[in-house]
Design a protein around this motif. Structure first.
Motif, short mmCIF file in Angstrom:
data_model
loop_
_atom_site.label_atom_id
_atom_site.label_comp_id
_atom_site.label_asym_id
_atom_site.label_seq_id
_atom_site.Cartn_x
_atom_site.Cartn_y
_atom_site.Cartn_z
N ALA A 14 -54.48 0.63 -33.99
CA ALA A 14 -53.67 1.34 -33.00
C ALA A 14 -54.15 2.78 -32.82
CB ALA A 14 -52.21 1.33 -33.42
N PHE A 15 -54.66 3.41 -33.88
CA PHE A 15 -55.14 4.78 -33.80
C PHE A 15 -56.67 4.78 -33.74
CE2 PHE A 15 -51.01 5.48 -35.84
CZ PHE A 15 -50.48 6.36 -34.92
N SER A 16 -57.17 4.65 -32.58
CA SER A 16 -58.62 4.73 -32.41
C SER A 16 -59.01 6.19 -32.25
CB SER A 16 -59.03 3.93 -31.18
OG SER A 16 -58.51 4.52 -30.01
N LEU A 23 -52.37 11.57 -32.32
CA LEU A 23 -52.17 11.65 -33.77
C LEU A 23 -51.91 13.09 -34.20
CD1 LEU A 23 -52.20 10.14 -36.47
CD2 LEU A 23 -54.65 10.59 -36.58
N LEU A 24 -52.66 14.03 -33.64
CA LEU A 24 -52.43 15.44 -33.95
C LEU A 24 -51.06 15.91 -33.48
CD1 LEU A 24 -55.91 17.04 -33.25
CD2 LEU A 24 -54.79 16.70 -35.45
N ALA A 25 -50.64 15.41 -32.33
CA ALA A 25 -49.32 15.78 -31.81
C ALA A 25 -48.21 15.29 -32.73
CB ALA A 25 -49.14 15.23 -30.41
N ILE A 26 -48.44 14.17 -33.38
CA ILE A 26 -47.43 13.63 -34.29
C ILE A 26 -47.48 14.36 -35.63
CG2 ILE A 26 -46.77 11.58 -35.61
CD1 ILE A 26 -47.80 9.92 -33.22
N LEU A 27 -48.67 14.61 -36.15
CA LEU A 27 -48.80 15.17 -37.48
C LEU A 27 -48.59 16.68 -37.55
CD1 LEU A 27 -51.83 13.20 -38.93
CD2 LEU A 27 -49.41 12.88 -39.41
N THR A 28 -48.82 17.39 -36.46
CA THR A 28 -48.72 18.85 -36.49
C THR A 28 -47.34 19.34 -36.92
OG1 THR A 28 -50.47 19.05 -34.85
CG2 THR A 28 -49.00 20.93 -35.11
N PRO A 29 -46.25 18.89 -36.31
CA PRO A 29 -44.94 19.38 -36.77
C PRO A 29 -44.63 18.97 -38.21
CG PRO A 29 -44.71 18.21 -34.70
CD PRO A 29 -46.11 18.02 -35.15
N ILE A 30 -45.12 17.81 -38.61
CA ILE A 30 -44.85 17.33 -39.96
C ILE A 30 -45.56 18.22 -40.99
CG2 ILE A 30 -45.20 15.39 -41.54
CD1 ILE A 30 -44.92 13.55 -39.10
N LEU A 31 -46.72 18.73 -40.64
CA LEU A 31 -47.49 19.56 -41.58
C LEU A 31 -47.16 21.04 -41.46
CD1 LEU A 31 -50.98 17.87 -41.24
CD2 LEU A 31 -49.32 17.60 -43.08
N ILE A 32 -46.87 21.52 -40.26
CA ILE A 32 -46.66 22.95 -40.04
C ILE A 32 -45.38 23.45 -40.69
CG2 ILE A 32 -46.22 24.68 -38.25
CD1 ILE A 32 -49.13 23.88 -38.51
N VAL A 33 -44.32 22.69 -40.61
CA VAL A 33 -43.03 23.16 -41.16
C VAL A 33 -43.12 23.37 -42.67
CG1 VAL A 33 -40.61 22.54 -41.48
CG2 VAL A 33 -41.69 22.18 -39.26
N PRO A 34 -43.60 22.40 -43.46
CA PRO A 34 -43.69 22.67 -44.90
C PRO A 34 -44.68 23.79 -45.23
CG PRO A 34 -43.85 20.32 -44.49
CD PRO A 34 -43.89 21.01 -43.16
N LEU A 35 -45.77 23.89 -44.51
CA LEU A 35 -46.72 24.97 -44.76
C LEU A 35 -46.11 26.33 -44.44
CD1 LEU A 35 -50.10 23.47 -43.51
CD2 LEU A 35 -49.37 23.89 -45.84
N GLY A 36 -45.30 26.39 -43.41
CA GLY A 36 -44.60 27.64 -43.08
C GLY A 36 -43.62 28.03 -44.17
#
Length: 82
Positions: A14-16, A23-36
């Motif tokens: 599904a993720f070609s 994929l970046l649009a999905i993962l960015t908020p998931i990674l940015i909030v904890p890093l912040g």
């Protein structure tokens, strides 16, 4: 083939490489909030440590000055009675 293998294979297909922006649009908020949060916590710790260090430095310098004055007074007291 088990259901788990089919699901993993289906997700891998599904993720070609063409779906990288999605994929970046999905993962960015998931990674940015904890890093912040981690960044703000580390910054707060750094500020706290620097304020504690400056306070301790000020106290130590004050104690050194008091000790120096005490040594002078004891020295003058010994000279008066010697």
């Amino acid at each position: 083939m088990s259901v788990v293998n089919m699901t993993v294979t289906t997700m891998a297909l599904a993720f070609s490489p063409l779906d990288t922006p999605a994929l970046l649009a999905i993962l960015t908020p998931i990674l940015i909030v904890p890093l912040g949060v981690i960044t703000f916590c580390l910054r707060a710790l750094r500020d706290q440590q620097s304020s504690i260090r400056s306070d301790l430095t000020r106290r130590i310098e004050g104690n050194e000055g008091d000790l120096h004055r005490l040594n002078e007074r004891v020295g003058s007291f010994e000279r008066d009675f010697a």
